[in-house]
Design an enzyme around this catalytic site. Structure first.
Site, PDB file in Angstrom:
ATOM      1  N   TYR A  51       0.849  -1.190   0.000  1.00  0.00           N
ATOM      2  CA  TYR A  51       0.000   0.000   0.000  1.00  0.00           C
ATOM      3  C   TYR A  51       0.885   1.242   0.000  1.00  0.00           C
ATOM      4  O   TYR A  51       1.911   1.289   0.692  1.00  0.00           O
ATOM      5  CB  TYR A  51      -0.902   0.003   1.231  1.00  0.00           C
ATOM      6  CG  TYR A  51      -1.763   1.242   1.344  1.00  0.00           C
ATOM      7  CD1 TYR A  51      -2.772   1.491   0.416  1.00  0.00           C
ATOM      8  CD2 TYR A  51      -1.578   2.163   2.371  1.00  0.00           C
ATOM      9  CE1 TYR A  51      -3.560   2.629   0.503  1.00  0.00           C
ATOM     10  CE2 TYR A  51      -2.361   3.299   2.473  1.00  0.00           C
ATOM     11  CZ  TYR A  51      -3.352   3.531   1.532  1.00  0.00           C
ATOM     12  OH  TYR A  51      -4.128   4.655   1.612  1.00  0.00           O
ATOM     13  N   ASP A  65      -0.530  15.996   5.219  1.00  0.00           N
ATOM     14  CA  ASP A  65      -1.464  15.252   4.364  1.00  0.00           C
ATOM     15  C   ASP A  65      -2.713  16.095   4.126  1.00  0.00           C
ATOM     16  O   ASP A  65      -3.783  15.835   4.672  1.00  0.00           O
ATOM     17  CB  ASP A  65      -1.826  13.923   5.041  1.00  0.00           C
ATOM     18  CG  ASP A  65      -2.741  13.061   4.180  1.00  0.00           C
ATOM     19  OD1 ASP A  65      -2.738  13.242   2.946  1.00  0.00           O
ATOM     20  OD2 ASP A  65      -3.459  12.210   4.739  1.00  0.00           O
ATOM     21  N   ASP A  92      -3.044   5.385  -2.724  1.00  0.00           N
ATOM     22  CA  ASP A  92      -3.961   6.387  -2.195  1.00  0.00           C
ATOM     23  C   ASP A  92      -4.125   7.492  -3.235  1.00  0.00           C
ATOM     24  O   ASP A  92      -3.183   8.226  -3.534  1.00  0.00           O
ATOM     25  CB  ASP A  92      -3.372   6.935  -0.896  1.00  0.00           C
ATOM     26  CG  ASP A  92      -4.254   7.957  -0.205  1.00  0.00           C
ATOM     27  OD1 ASP A  92      -5.263   8.390  -0.801  1.00  0.00           O
ATOM     28  OD2 ASP A  92      -3.934   8.338   0.940  1.00  0.00           O
ATOM     29  N   ASP A  94      -6.274  10.016  -2.905  1.00  0.00           N
ATOM     30  CA  ASP A  94      -6.891  11.182  -2.270  1.00  0.00           C
ATOM     31  C   ASP A  94      -8.284  11.440  -2.864  1.00  0.00           C
ATOM     32  O   ASP A  94      -9.079  10.521  -3.015  1.00  0.00           O
ATOM     33  CB  ASP A  94      -5.987  12.409  -2.392  1.00  0.00           C
ATOM     34  CG  ASP A  94      -4.851  12.396  -1.364  1.00  0.00           C
ATOM     35  OD1 ASP A  94      -4.936  11.632  -0.393  1.00  0.00           O
ATOM     36  OD2 ASP A  94      -3.888  13.149  -1.538  1.00  0.00           O
ATOM     37  N   HIS A 119      -7.498   3.960  -4.501  1.00  0.00           N
ATOM     38  CA  HIS A 119      -8.741   4.339  -3.822  1.00  0.00           C
ATOM     39  C   HIS A 119      -8.925   5.843  -3.874  1.00  0.00           C
ATOM     40  O   HIS A 119      -7.968   6.618  -3.837  1.00  0.00           O
ATOM     41  CB  HIS A 119      -8.824   3.786  -2.388  1.00  0.00           C
ATOM     42  CG  HIS A 119      -7.887   4.393  -1.382  1.00  0.00           C
ATOM     43  ND1 HIS A 119      -8.013   5.670  -0.909  1.00  0.00           N
ATOM     44  CD2 HIS A 119      -6.837   3.850  -0.713  1.00  0.00           C
ATOM     45  CE1 HIS A 119      -7.084   5.908  -0.007  1.00  0.00           C
ATOM     46  NE2 HIS A 119      -6.345   4.823   0.124  1.00  0.00           N
ATOM     47  N   GLU A 121     -11.447   9.056  -2.354  1.00  0.00           N
ATOM     48  CA  GLU A 121     -12.279   9.345  -1.182  1.00  0.00           C
ATOM     49  C   GLU A 121     -13.300  10.440  -1.463  1.00  0.00           C
ATOM     50  O   GLU A 121     -13.128  11.250  -2.379  1.00  0.00           O
ATOM     51  CB  GLU A 121     -11.406   9.738   0.004  1.00  0.00           C
ATOM     52  CG  GLU A 121     -10.639  11.022  -0.199  1.00  0.00           C
ATOM     53  CD  GLU A 121      -9.468  11.144   0.757  1.00  0.00           C
ATOM     54  OE1 GLU A 121      -9.439  12.127   1.518  1.00  0.00           O
ATOM     55  OE2 GLU A 121      -8.564  10.280   0.733  1.00  0.00           O
ATOM     56  N   CYS A 129      -6.583  13.879   6.844  1.00  0.00           N
ATOM     57  CA  CYS A 129      -6.488  12.484   7.273  1.00  0.00           C
ATOM     58  C   CYS A 129      -7.858  12.030   7.728  1.00  0.00           C
ATOM     59  O   CYS A 129      -8.581  12.764   8.421  1.00  0.00           O
ATOM     60  CB  CYS A 129      -5.476  12.351   8.408  1.00  0.00           C
ATOM     61  SG  CYS A 129      -5.553  10.765   9.280  1.00  0.00           S
ATOM     62  N   ARG A 162     -13.550   5.110  -1.250  1.00  0.00           N
ATOM     63  CA  ARG A 162     -13.479   5.323   0.205  1.00  0.00           C
ATOM     64  C   ARG A 162     -14.550   6.314   0.621  1.00  0.00           C
ATOM     65  O   ARG A 162     -14.724   7.357  -0.028  1.00  0.00           O
ATOM     66  CB  ARG A 162     -12.094   5.847   0.587  1.00  0.00           C
ATOM     67  CG  ARG A 162     -11.995   6.376   2.010  1.00  0.00           C
ATOM     68  CD  ARG A 162     -10.594   6.824   2.334  1.00  0.00           C
ATOM     69  NE  ARG A 162     -10.601   8.015   3.177  1.00  0.00           N
ATOM     70  CZ  ARG A 162      -9.521   8.632   3.630  1.00  0.00           C
ATOM     71  NH1 ARG A 162      -8.318   8.157   3.318  1.00  0.00           N
ATOM     72  NH2 ARG A 162      -9.621   9.718   4.379  1.00  0.00           N
ATOM     73  N   GLU A 192     -13.882   4.482   6.065  1.00  0.00           N
ATOM     74  CA  GLU A 192     -12.782   5.052   6.852  1.00  0.00           C
ATOM     75  C   GLU A 192     -13.212   5.442   8.257  1.00  0.00           C
ATOM     76  O   GLU A 192     -14.353   5.862   8.495  1.00  0.00           O
ATOM     77  CB  GLU A 192     -12.213   6.272   6.118  1.00  0.00           C
ATOM     78  CG  GLU A 192     -11.121   7.032   6.865  1.00  0.00           C
ATOM     79  CD  GLU A 192      -9.854   6.228   7.120  1.00  0.00           C
ATOM     80  OE1 GLU A 192      -9.951   5.113   7.671  1.00  0.00           O
ATOM     81  OE2 GLU A 192      -8.758   6.735   6.801  1.00  0.00           O
ATOM     82  N   ASN A 215      -8.780  -0.186   7.452  1.00  0.00           N
ATOM     83  CA  ASN A 215      -7.568   0.610   7.672  1.00  0.00           C
ATOM     84  C   ASN A 215      -7.145   0.484   9.133  1.00  0.00           C
ATOM     85  O   ASN A 215      -7.844   0.943  10.029  1.00  0.00           O
ATOM     86  CB  ASN A 215      -7.849   2.074   7.329  1.00  0.00           C
ATOM     87  CG  ASN A 215      -6.655   2.970   7.577  1.00  0.00           C
ATOM     88  OD1 ASN A 215      -5.542   2.503   7.813  1.00  0.00           O
ATOM     89  ND2 ASN A 215      -6.874   4.283   7.524  1.00  0.00           N
TER      90      ASN A 215
END
Length: 307
Positions: A51, A65, A92, A94, A119, A121, A129, A162, A192, A215
């Protein structure tokens, strides 16, 4: 052998290899690998997929982040991890770096760089985060449009949607969103920041037949669960996104403290990876052998003459 040898590269696409892992019994375990060395070490211990966390990439660049890094910067990380390990890599993505066309560009760029899965989100920028407060969510229809755009852009890339909705909309709201994302083309769902076993079970129960990702980040909302516990709750994938970076950062901090205190590394050398261990991990001698196996170039002398 080194990735430079074409005959040793996988003949099957990364996305297909990722799906094959998911089709096997058991939960797919993916530690975060923030660079090529971490990827090599993870592979050496037996992991079959990795990952790549946005938080880990950002932190390794000295950045928060908050959606600061770019698609091209992420591709740099993807390439080095895939080249080093050859393992399927979940990345990721985002919020997709923009709207529908930007998402499609991200998918093409990530897949061409070697990613197996991504993924996306349902936050809006500036994203946070998933385990922090005051996250702002996108309209579910807008997020579904991004998922659909991603599914149109991919060849074999595995797409995970996500949702960060559980914190503000509850499990029911997160499930409504997740079902919409599956209808739009998501291959799996990543709920998440669930904060207890009951929430994990309830979400899985409401999403029968859908592959789910858990996660297991440290210092967040989710209490510690093992991979087998997540599997028993109905999850097919688990990630430890930032763990390797946290450990590496702590070790570096101890080194720098020792250098200031002692004026040298003599008191921490026993905590270091040795030269031999480093060379064994990166396959140094394999590269040497490859180099030696190449036929030496013979430079023509003079100028050939016509008869």
């Amino acid at each position: 052998m080194p990735y430079l040898v074409a005959a040793d590269l996988p003949a099957i696409s990364a996305g297909t290899r990722f799906r094959t892992l998911l089709d096997r019994p058991g939960i797919v375990q993916m530690p975060g690998a923030h660079n090529g060395m971490a990827a090599l070490q993870a592979r050496a211990t037996g992991f079959e997929a990795l990952y790549l966390s946005g938080a880990a990439m950002s932190a390794s660049m000295g950045l928060p982040d908050l959606g600061v890094i770019t698609v091209d910067e992420v591709c740099f990380f993807i390439r080095q991890i895939v080249r080093a390990s050859g393992l399927p890599l979940l990345v990721d993505g985002d919020t997709g770096y923009g709207e529908a066309l930007n998402v499609m560009h991200m998918v093409r760029a990530f897949e061409e760089a070697g990613a197996a899965a991504v993924h996306i989100e349902d936050q809006i920028l500036p994203k946070k985060c998933g385990h922090l407060n005051n996250k702002k969510l996108a309209d579910p229809d807008d997020m579904a449009a991004k998922v659909h755009a991603a599914s149109r852009a991919r060849r074999d890339l595995f797409i995970i949607a996500r949702t960060d909705a559980a914190a503000s909309e509850g499990i029911d709201g997160a499930v409504v969103r997740a079902r919409k994302y599956v209808e739009a083309g998501a291959d799996a769902i990543f709920p998440e920041a669930l904060d207890n076993a009951e929430m994990f079970r309830a979400f899985a129960s409401a999403m029968p037949g859908v592959k789910l990702l858990a996660n297991m980040t440290e210092f967040g909302r989710t209490p510690f669960f093992t991979a087998s516990e997540f599997e028993a709750m109905g999850y097919r994938m688990v990630i430890w996104p930032v763990s390797s970076l946290r450990v590496a950062n702590k070790a570096q901090e101890k080194l720098f403290t020792a250098l200031i205190r002692d004026g040298g590394t003599q008191n921490v050398v026993d905590q270091m990876q040795t030269r031999q261990e480093l060379y064994d991990t990166i396959g140094y001698h394999d590269y040497e052998a490859l180099d030696a196996s190449i036929v030496e170039t013979i430079v023509p002398q003079g100028m050939p003459q016509r008869d």
